[in-house]
Design an enzyme around this catalytic site. Sequence first.
Site, mmCIF file in Angstrom:
data_model
loop_
_atom_site.group_PDB
_atom_site.id
_atom_site.type_symbol
_atom_site.label_atom_id
_atom_site.label_comp_id
_atom_site.label_asym_id
_atom_site.label_seq_id
_atom_site.Cartn_x
_atom_site.Cartn_y
_atom_site.Cartn_z
ATOM 1 N N SER A 206 0.773 -1.443 0.016
ATOM 2 C CA SER A 206 0.110 0.135 0.178
ATOM 3 C C SER A 206 0.951 1.229 -0.170
ATOM 4 O O SER A 206 2.256 1.001 -0.282
ATOM 5 C CB SER A 206 -0.962 -0.085 1.176
ATOM 6 O OG SER A 206 -1.909 1.002 1.184
ATOM 7 N N ASN A 207 0.325 2.117 0.303
ATOM 8 C CA ASN A 207 1.168 3.499 0.368
ATOM 9 C C ASN A 207 0.529 4.544 1.430
ATOM 10 O O ASN A 207 -0.443 4.359 2.283
ATOM 11 C CB ASN A 207 0.879 4.327 -0.862
ATOM 12 C CG ASN A 207 -0.190 4.610 -1.431
ATOM 13 O OD1 ASN A 207 -0.966 5.506 -0.650
ATOM 14 N ND2 ASN A 207 -0.655 3.923 -2.306
#
Length: 400
Positions: A206-207
């Site tokens: 993810s980020n």
Amino acid sequence: MSKRVLLIIGGGIAAYKSLDLIRRLREQGVSVRVVMTEAAQRFVTPLAAGAIAGERVFTDLFDQAQEFDVGHIRLARECDLIIVAPATADFMAKTAHGLANDLASAVLLATDKPVLMAPAMNPHMWSNSATRRNFATLQAQGLRFVGPNEGEMAESGERGVGRMAEPLEIRDTAMALLNDGPLKGKRALVTAGPTIEAIDPVRFLSNRSSGKQGYAIAAALAELGAEVTLVSGPTNLPAPAGVKRVDIESAREMLEASEAALPLDVAVMVAAVADWRPTNEAKGKIKKGAAGVPTIALQENPDILATLSKLGKKRPKLVIGFAAETDDVEENARAKIAKKGCDWIVANDVSGDVMGGAENAVILITKDKAETWPRMAKQAVARKLAGEIAQALTTKAPRK
Ligand code: C5P
């Protein structure tokens, strides 16, 4: 003609704030008629509410005088908006199930007007799965919500989500619903937050996107009257008032939910979509050990912005992308417009502390202009952008 609000005061300690809400609405020239539940009268008196509203308060479904005089059907219809503040867990449950055994619930069941609820309850009651279900049901029925906010509870001193929105916040949301904004009748999509891409049942890629800018844009578009769908990856943010939020996890789910929101007048893609996903999502948890360190093969995710931009006949009238750049911001953004086929790019220089922060410094790039906006709060960026969108959609040919 002046606008009319029917305020239903529910039985919670936050009821005292509803007296201030009556004043705040009347300051705006809105007339306020008040219904109180029986429990509400334990916290504030009909006399106090009536004195501030400037008219008698309604309390009883079975009071002959009240029913002959106005009646619950007229109460339900003779207004432009119904506000329920505080909306208790019990009142939300009753409304979600269509119960009508007192004046307040009968009015809500009988109305054809927009309803704005300001929930207030103990954080455990708010997070209880029964309340979550009722909340989802009411949202799906089109009821609007403001709050609850995070903060300290009046009775117990506990902290958490459950505190009623402040009177001014409720008033602002109500005024936006009462006044037909320039985007009334327009359909908008906003994507926001990160996506998460599963490696196995417990791990993902993810980020760090917080979702703040996208949520603020969804709220600003709704304030101007648009019908907003917010397709959101996992964030810690509450859904903005009056916005339909669709929760997703992966880029593919985000694409599917975005296409389901068509037809659209405007699409604003603010999400930080993961560029890649693991080619194979392992069915079971990948074990440490004998096989050594695993290699995770990646493949490209669908580009949601480009897909919507190239829809042909079904393409939203205005498609806006975001670009996070660290150098040659304008040049790179122009290249992105061409590559993705969108109309505008909002470029932010992320060389500073923009990611997750409260402020943003952006350049709005359209086919024929590049406007550098001063650094401002993400909410202010959102309002300014919503204003530009309203202008573009309400002049004859959308400005490119
Ligand atoms: O290509 P890049 O990620 O820099 O583009 C950013 C813009 O494209 C943002 O508006 C983002 O929401 C959108 N985007 C998308 N789907 C992707 C990647 C980016 O909608 N897979």
